[in-house]
Design an enzyme around this catalytic site. Structure first.
Site, mmCIF file in Angstrom:
data_model
loop_
_atom_site.group_PDB
_atom_site.id
_atom_site.type_symbol
_atom_site.label_atom_id
_atom_site.label_comp_id
_atom_site.label_asym_id
_atom_site.label_seq_id
_atom_site.Cartn_x
_atom_site.Cartn_y
_atom_site.Cartn_z
ATOM 1 C CB THR A 1 -0.902 0.044 1.249
ATOM 2 O OG1 THR A 1 -0.106 0.390 2.393
ATOM 3 C CG2 THR A 1 -1.568 -1.300 1.491
ATOM 4 C CE LYS B 1 8.120 6.194 -3.011
ATOM 5 N NZ LYS B 1 7.521 5.099 -3.779
ATOM 6 N N GLY C 1 0.124 3.344 -14.906
ATOM 7 C CA GLY C 1 0.613 2.868 -13.610
ATOM 8 C C GLY C 1 1.978 3.363 -13.210
ATOM 9 C CD GLU D 1 3.276 6.318 -5.120
ATOM 10 O OE1 GLU D 1 2.295 5.621 -4.782
ATOM 11 O OE2 GLU D 1 4.453 5.950 -4.927
ATOM 12 C CE LYS E 1 10.889 6.517 -5.840
ATOM 13 N NZ LYS E 1 10.635 6.476 -7.286
ATOM 14 N N GLY F 1 6.599 1.035 -12.563
ATOM 15 C CA GLY F 1 5.730 0.023 -13.170
ATOM 16 C C GLY F 1 5.431 -1.082 -12.180
#
Length: 815
Positions: free
Chosen positions: A555, A579, A664, A667, A682, A797
């Site tokens: 999720t 993340k 896709g 987000e 990130k 992806g």
């Protein structure tokens, strides 16, 4: 001569008794002593009705009626009508005596051990008589013989001690003169020298058969039950358990003592000295070879551990205090007190400092043991030389058993390491001098996990089972499940991993299957599941308490990310592409890493950066090998790279972003990508994994979106703002194109500082030819100061992200 014993399940009903007859007929005229238990469930009913009667509860008569009906129904089913009356007459006569005994218990309101033995003996007496009459009616050369005329005991009612000198002579004299092929005897029952009925303890029918076998020097003792022998572990708890084909007497005794209920522990002793083989067979699968028990096993595979057993309902009693040190006689008083109370000790451990003694006893004996011991050491407790008895309940003993264990180093370490890896806390340890048994006391709630973990370690040829609990089955989650399903066979055959998905949840429903959810039909199972609830999901995972459990978060939920601590604290590994946890407050990130180490539960998040690319894994290896990160430059947003690789003056920025969302790459909320927040997270994660303490507020973000777009609160309003500001996006493109550059959203970390923003990348730069949704990371390190280590490839992806999660699962399997 052979001795065959059939247990309660083997004679539970007429159908099973016919199975027994078929087995006996295959002996082709060989002389047999056939020992039988009470019909299935009858002994429990006899104990129940006697207890009710002694409590002066008239409900005992209802239970007695149930006992009567069961026996009469068997007679009517098995015995031909023309001879039923004689058999029924004898059965009813015995039941009348039983009724009289129960009336006596009711009237006096008491059940003495002597009376109890008389009552429960009727289970075996009735079953053996009815079976003998059935065999006679089938024209078999059979006769009934009352075991009370053969087996002589003392008057220790409930678990009498056998007088082998008298018993052996009785058995030898009887079988020498007896000419019948099949001698049917009741198990469990015996008689004292005063001819009073006694019993040999629950499971005593096995003992009866062994006593007779030893007395007459039988060629073999066959124990027929409802399983095909002794297993490497309890097959009801360990589905991978295998039947042991051949073990030694000593191994069998150890296993039976520690819960392998197919064999009553005292059974082996009578036949041991005469080296009479025992074979355990399955009445319902007589063709199965079963387990052979002899003096020496033929352990051709060289297995050090032959079985894993357990005994439940154990409590630990500890006596400790400074007043024990150097004082002789403390242990004697301790064990003598328990002995006088008739309490059996199943495990003993004592500290070398003499500061404490710890024993394991049955839960049923705890209260009487504590009272007796506190009274015995009242003076020492009063003077505070010794503490009052400390009790720990709800425990189980798990034991490794094997003759060859004594000649192999490291078994104890391997056992305890395996339990420790699965968060099974060991409360006490015992190992005999023979080293044939290593025992550990654990919580009873951990039994299934402990047995399966140990069985996997010692018996399953290094096939490791991973139990997955997956939350989130959208684009990434669904592809992850499909990838697991396609690779199941390969994982098992090539990587020795048995990966099972036990639980699945989306935002609406969740489902669990303890045997593993079918990955070819998981959508149907999930659709028919219960209402989704994150707390219930965690509680279910924790209650199942499976070994090698892994929580997989697919999720983007902050609430789910906040639950990781609960999983890790229960030794449940966490794999996530979410993340939020690793880019949230530094203290939370640090706590997760520490919990993973403390509870030996991997916390893996490779897909947080670069989807399926091994960016974090490579960074970890660089750091672990002693290298130092000087600078990181990267294009980390596959969605932004897709957008700027496809945006030019022939299309609108709105249309390209919409396309990226539909395919896709972004987000669900595209502002997370286009605002730079995703890239900030990130680079933050990479900085932290490089060993730097950094929070997201410290990262400089040179946003390219108009303020109005950043402040929208829905996707519709966001896309509307993109249309409104199309000219500014076209200007960005034109400015870059005029200087023969391409637009790339770049992240950089250097000298403890991080920043992200849109840059014009000239020809010749490593980022210039980055196509599609690819990511690229440049690691400048002490070993790579001028020419950086480069990792490049698809960075967005659902398929590649799912494969990255899959790779983390495999990493856990290889831990």
């Amino acid at each position: 001569m052979k001795v065959l014993k059939f247990g309660g399940t083997s004679v539970a009903n007429p159908e099973n008794i016919n199975r027994v007859k078929a087995i006996v007929q295959k002996e082709n005229g060989k002389k047999i002593a056939l020992v039988v238990s009470a019909f299935g469930g009858i002994t429990d009913l006899l104990l129940q009705t006697s207890q009710l009667a002694s409590n002066q509860n008239l409900a005992y008569k209802e239970v007695l009626t149930e006992i009567e009906n069961k026996h009469i129904a068997v007679v009517k089913d098995l015995i031909p009508v023309q001879i039923q009356s004689t058999v029924l007459s004898k059965v009813k006569s015995d039941l009348n005596v039983l009724e009289t005994l129960l009336e006596g218990a009711f009237l006096i309101g008491e059940l003495t051990p002597k009376l109890s033995d008389k009552i429960v003996s009727y289970g075996e007496l009735l079953s053996s008589f009815i079976i003998s009459e059935f065999f006679k009616s089938e024209r078999l050369d059979a006769v009934f013989k009352d075991s009370r005329a053969l087996i002589n005991t003392d008057e220790t009612y409930g678990k009498a001690n056998v007088n082998f000198k008298i018993t052996n002579k009785n058995c030898q004299d009887y079988f020498k003169t007896n000419t019948y092929q099949i001698n049917i005897l009741p198990g469990f029952v015996a008689a004292s020298s005063n001819s009073d009925s006694t019993t040999l303890g629950r499971g005593g029918s096995d003992y009866t058969a062994a006593i007779i076998a030893a007395a007459v020097g039988a060629e073999i003792l066959e124990i027929w039950t409802d399983v095909s022998g002794m297993y490497t572990a309890n097959p009801k708890l360990v589905k991978q358990a295998k039947c042991v084909s051949h073990i030694s007497y000593e191994e069998a005794m150890e296993l039976s003592h520690f819960g392998a209920k197919v064999l009553y522990p005292p059974t082996i002793q009578p036949v041991l000295n005469k080296e009479i083989p025992i074979v355990i067979k399955n009445t319902f699968k007589p063709e199965d070879p079963g387990t052979l028990i002899t003096k020496k096993n033929n352990n051709k595979q060289g297995k050090t551990v032959r079985g894993i057993s357990h005994v439940g309902n154990i409590s630990l009693l500890s006596l400790e205090g400074p007043g024990m040190i150097g004082i002789p006689g403390i242990s004697k008083r301790f064990f003598e007190t328990l002995s006088l109370e008739g309490i059996s000790v199943v495990l003993i451990t004592q500290a070398s400092s003499e500061h404490s003694i710890c024993v394991g006893i049955s839960d049923d004996d705890v209260d009487s043991a504590v009272n007796a011991l506190n009274e015995a050491f009242a003076y020492e407790i009063e003077s505070r030389k010794i503490k009052p008895i400390i009790v720990e309940k709800d425990l189980t003993i798990v034991a490794l058993v094997g003759d060859n264990m004594k000649s192999h180093q490291g078994l104890s370490g391997k056992m305890f390491s395996t339990l420790g890896k699965n968060n099974v806390n060991i409360r006490a340890i015992a190992q005999g001098a023979s080293e044939r048994n290593i025992s550990a006391v654990i919580k009873k709630t951990d039994v299934k996990k402990a047995l399966n973990s140990l069985h996997e370690e010692f018996f399953e040829e290094n096939i490791k089972q991973l139990n997955l609990f997956v939350m989130g089955v959208g684009n990434v989650g669904s592809k992850f499940l499909n990838q697991i399903g396609k690779q199941t066979k390969y994982l098992k055959e090539e990587l020795k991993l048995n990966v099972r998905v036990i639980g699945i949840s989306n935002s609406r429903t969740m489902t669990f299957n303890e045997n593993g959810i079918s990955l070819s039909d998981w959508e149907t199972e999930l659709a028919n599941g219960e209402k989704a609830d994150k707390e219930v999901f965690f509680n279910t995972v924790n209650a199942l308490n499976y070994r090698n459990s892994v929580f997989v978060d697919n999720t983007a939920s902050e609430a789910v990310a906040e639950s990781y601590t609960k999983y890790l604290k229960n030794s449940i590994s966490v794999v996530t592409c979410n993340k939020i946890a690793c880019s949230s407050d530094y203290e939370y990130y640090k706590e997760l890493k520490q919990l993973a180490k403390k509870y030996n539960a991997p916390f893996l998040f490779e897909t947080n950066v670069g989807a399926g690319l091994p960016i974090i894994d490579t960074l970890k290896h660089l750091i672990a090998s002693g290298d130092k990160i000087n600078k990181i430059q990267a294009v980390l947003s596959g969605s932004l790279n897709f957008v700027f690789n496809n945006f030019d003056d022939t299309v609108t920025f709105h249309d390209i972003v919409k396309q990226a969302q539909e395919e896709g790459y972004t987000e669900p909320d595209p502002t997370i990508d286009l605002s730079g927040i995703d890239v900030m997270r990130k680079i933050l994660i990479l900085a932290r994994e490089s060993g730097h303490q950094l929070d997201i507020q410290q990262i400089e973000n040179d946003a390219f979106l108009p303020k109005e777009s950043l402040e929208t609160n829905s996707n519709d309003s966001f896309f509307a703002s993109l249309k409104k500001h199309e000219s500014s996006f076209q200007e960005l493109y034109k400015n870059a194109n005029d200087v023969e550059s391409k637009l790339k959203y770049v992240a950089q970390f250097e000298n403890g500082k991080a920043k992200v923003g849109l840059q014009q990348i000239p020809k010749g730069h490593d980022f210039y030819n980055l196509e599609g949704s690819d990511n690229i990371v440049l690691f400048y390190t002490e070993r790579y100061p001028n020419q950086p280590m480069i990792i490049k490839g698809a960075g967005a992806g659902a398929e590649v992200t799912a494969s990255g999660i899959f790779a983390d699962i495999i990493r856990i399997g290889n831990f």
